[in-house]
Design a protein around this motif. Sequence first.
Motif, PDB file in Angstrom:
ATOM      1  N   THR A 243       0.821  -1.216   0.000  1.00  0.00           N
ATOM      2  CA  THR A 243       0.000   0.000   0.000  1.00  0.00           C
ATOM      3  C   THR A 243       0.852   1.263   0.000  1.00  0.00           C
ATOM      4  O   THR A 243       0.316   2.365  -0.115  1.00  0.00           O
ATOM      5  CB  THR A 243      -0.943   0.020   1.223  1.00  0.00           C
ATOM      6  OG1 THR A 243      -0.180  -0.200   2.411  1.00  0.00           O
ATOM      7  CG2 THR A 243      -2.008  -1.050   1.109  1.00  0.00           C
ATOM      8  N   ALA A 244       2.155   1.105   0.086  1.00  0.00           N
ATOM      9  CA  ALA A 244       3.050   2.262   0.009  1.00  0.00           C
ATOM     10  C   ALA A 244       2.893   2.999  -1.321  1.00  0.00           C
ATOM     11  O   ALA A 244       3.185   4.203  -1.405  1.00  0.00           O
ATOM     12  CB  ALA A 244       4.501   1.823   0.194  1.00  0.00           C
ATOM     13  N   ILE A 245       2.409   2.308  -2.372  1.00  0.00           N
ATOM     14  CA  ILE A 245       2.260   2.974  -3.672  1.00  0.00           C
ATOM     15  C   ILE A 245       1.150   4.023  -3.643  1.00  0.00           C
ATOM     16  O   ILE A 245       1.044   4.829  -4.557  1.00  0.00           O
ATOM     17  CB  ILE A 245       2.028   1.979  -4.816  1.00  0.00           C
ATOM     18  CG1 ILE A 245       0.661   1.272  -4.700  1.00  0.00           C
ATOM     19  CG2 ILE A 245       3.132   0.945  -4.880  1.00  0.00           C
ATOM     20  CD1 ILE A 245       0.351   0.389  -5.906  1.00  0.00           C
ATOM     21  N   PHE A 246       0.325   4.024  -2.586  1.00  0.00           N
ATOM     22  CA  PHE A 246      -0.731   5.024  -2.448  1.00  0.00           C
ATOM     23  C   PHE A 246      -0.308   6.203  -1.575  1.00  0.00           C
ATOM     24  O   PHE A 246      -1.111   7.115  -1.334  1.00  0.00           O
ATOM     25  CB  PHE A 246      -1.987   4.392  -1.833  1.00  0.00           C
ATOM     26  CG  PHE A 246      -2.723   3.456  -2.744  1.00  0.00           C
ATOM     27  CD1 PHE A 246      -3.619   3.935  -3.691  1.00  0.00           C
ATOM     28  CD2 PHE A 246      -2.533   2.090  -2.665  1.00  0.00           C
ATOM     29  CE1 PHE A 246      -4.303   3.082  -4.531  1.00  0.00           C
ATOM     30  CE2 PHE A 246      -3.207   1.217  -3.493  1.00  0.00           C
ATOM     31  CZ  PHE A 246      -4.095   1.714  -4.434  1.00  0.00           C
ATOM     32  N   ALA A 247       0.915   6.194  -1.087  1.00  0.00           N
ATOM     33  CA  ALA A 247       1.346   7.188  -0.096  1.00  0.00           C
ATOM     34  C   ALA A 247       1.149   8.625  -0.581  1.00  0.00           C
ATOM     35  O   ALA A 247       0.682   9.490   0.168  1.00  0.00           O
ATOM     36  CB  ALA A 247       2.804   6.948   0.292  1.00  0.00           C
ATOM     37  N   ALA A 248       1.479   8.894  -1.850  1.00  0.00           N
ATOM     38  CA  ALA A 248       1.396  10.261  -2.366  1.00  0.00           C
ATOM     39  C   ALA A 248      -0.045  10.764  -2.453  1.00  0.00           C
ATOM     40  O   ALA A 248      -0.286  11.981  -2.401  1.00  0.00           O
ATOM     41  CB  ALA A 248       2.066  10.339  -3.733  1.00  0.00           C
ATOM     42  N   GLU A 261       1.267  -3.119   4.714  1.00  0.00           N
ATOM     43  CA  GLU A 261       0.149  -3.941   4.256  1.00  0.00           C
ATOM     44  C   GLU A 261       0.304  -4.199   2.758  1.00  0.00           C
ATOM     45  O   GLU A 261       0.824  -3.359   2.024  1.00  0.00           O
ATOM     46  CB  GLU A 261      -1.186  -3.256   4.533  1.00  0.00           C
ATOM     47  CG  GLU A 261      -1.531  -3.190   6.015  1.00  0.00           C
ATOM     48  CD  GLU A 261      -2.867  -2.524   6.265  1.00  0.00           C
ATOM     49  OE1 GLU A 261      -3.416  -2.710   7.358  1.00  0.00           O
ATOM     50  OE2 GLU A 261      -3.350  -1.801   5.370  1.00  0.00           O
ATOM     51  N   ASP A 262      -0.151  -5.349   2.315  1.00  0.00           N
ATOM     52  CA  ASP A 262      -0.037  -5.623   0.897  1.00  0.00           C
ATOM     53  C   ASP A 262      -1.275  -6.335   0.365  1.00  0.00           C
ATOM     54  O   ASP A 262      -2.077  -6.879   1.118  1.00  0.00           O
ATOM     55  CB  ASP A 262       1.239  -6.423   0.579  1.00  0.00           C
ATOM     56  CG  ASP A 262       1.382  -7.674   1.427  1.00  0.00           C
ATOM     57  OD1 ASP A 262       2.319  -7.740   2.213  1.00  0.00           O
ATOM     58  OD2 ASP A 262       0.535  -8.582   1.294  1.00  0.00           O
ATOM     59  N   ARG A 331      -3.083 -10.697   8.105  1.00  0.00           N
ATOM     60  CA  ARG A 331      -1.913 -10.757   8.967  1.00  0.00           C
ATOM     61  C   ARG A 331      -2.363 -11.071  10.385  1.00  0.00           C
ATOM     62  O   ARG A 331      -3.368 -10.545  10.851  1.00  0.00           O
ATOM     63  CB  ARG A 331      -1.143  -9.427   8.967  1.00  0.00           C
ATOM     64  CG  ARG A 331      -0.555  -9.054   7.615  1.00  0.00           C
ATOM     65  CD  ARG A 331       0.171  -7.736   7.720  1.00  0.00           C
ATOM     66  NE  ARG A 331       0.686  -7.311   6.428  1.00  0.00           N
ATOM     67  CZ  ARG A 331       1.849  -7.661   5.935  1.00  0.00           C
ATOM     68  NH1 ARG A 331       2.633  -8.467   6.645  1.00  0.00           N
ATOM     69  NH2 ARG A 331       2.250  -7.249   4.753  1.00  0.00           N
ATOM     70  N   ASN A 332      -1.652 -11.914  11.055  1.00  0.00           N
ATOM     71  CA  ASN A 332      -1.954 -12.211  12.446  1.00  0.00           C
ATOM     72  C   ASN A 332      -1.435 -11.096  13.328  1.00  0.00           C
ATOM     73  O   ASN A 332      -0.257 -10.748  13.273  1.00  0.00           O
ATOM     74  CB  ASN A 332      -1.309 -13.542  12.875  1.00  0.00           C
ATOM     75  CG  ASN A 332      -1.921 -14.712  12.147  1.00  0.00           C
ATOM     76  OD1 ASN A 332      -3.119 -14.725  11.869  1.00  0.00           O
ATOM     77  ND2 ASN A 332      -1.098 -15.707  11.797  1.00  0.00           N
ATOM     78  N   SER A 333      -2.306 -10.487  14.088  1.00  0.00           N
ATOM     79  CA  SER A 333      -1.901  -9.402  14.969  1.00  0.00           C
ATOM     80  C   SER A 333      -2.787  -9.430  16.193  1.00  0.00           C
ATOM     81  O   SER A 333      -3.877  -9.971  16.205  1.00  0.00           O
ATOM     82  CB  SER A 333      -2.014  -8.049  14.276  1.00  0.00           C
ATOM     83  OG  SER A 333      -3.343  -7.801  13.875  1.00  0.00           O
TER      84      SER A 333
END
Length: 335
Positions: A243-248, A261-262, A331-333
């Motif tokens: 999801t880093a590709i949505f940061a901007a 997250e992916d 993800r287990n958290s």
Amino acid sequence: MGTNLSRMAHLLYKRSVSLDYEVRGLINYKLSCCVNALLQSFSATTELLDILNKWHPSDGIDKNNVPLQLKNTLEAMRDKSYPAPHKDFLNCLYRQAIQRFTQQDADEIFHIILSLSKKQIADAALAQEISSLYEIKVETQVGCLNCKFIQRMPNSLFSLPLAICERENSLESCINSFFQPQMLTDSEVVYCDKCEKKQPSTYVVKLVSLPPILCVHLKRFRNDEGFTRKLYEKVTFPETFSTAIFAAGQSENADCLKANEDYSLYAVVVHMGTITSGHYTAFISSNQGWYYADDSCVQPSTWTDVQGTYGGYHQRYRETAYLLLYRKNCRNSSG
């Protein structure tokens, strides 16, 4: 209310997802390839059937109810004793939403099916679960260049509509373009509440939250002065992305988009041919690997085959990816 919806989406995200199912073919009933391909993607979205199975409609419910027929179809697609599991669903759509014997747009039909399912399911909580499963929340911001006042308008989308440039593209470059600010000047000026008149402005879309199931719409059909044409330009996309590709494009009001997250690709709705003579198929990923579904024909496939749908003019009239379905990885958290 926003907190409750975020919690609901989080619960959907945390749910254990079973991908252990068999992809089965669907007969093409007079140009039903578009709905057939979409049904393959809905069947692969096992979370959707989980929601529909919690719904217990009354015996007297209208048989033209879209979520009822969608539920019946998805269940029947898992039972080989049904030779035509989707026929009643097709008739249901034909009676109230789409025309028979016509070329369809997969993104438009995708929205129609989800919107009618949300509208016609009697249980409001389950209707909201369907929305939360697919709903991308964004905020449009219109900033006055004169007084700097920013009007913010919340909005939601069932698919992320990404324009394609007439050159080589990537999923990330298309996402960046979608969130790029635009200037509204001359004939495009908009009314500013603070200035109380139309002013030159900036327009930008900001991302607030992403759903458990992310549908990406690669806009391959463009209307130029009343003439619609198909874009065959190459668009590369990954099997998994962060999801880093949505940061901007993230809004300051974003619901905690975590960079670690992916999402993983699990279905691709493919268009082949031209705007007037086209055909839809689908690639589906399960625990057994990738499969290719072309109406009633289903065969094993590979990620390399999926990459063959990137497009490019050397592949003109061949298969091009149109809708990409990504699932947020569990993800287990704790906490």
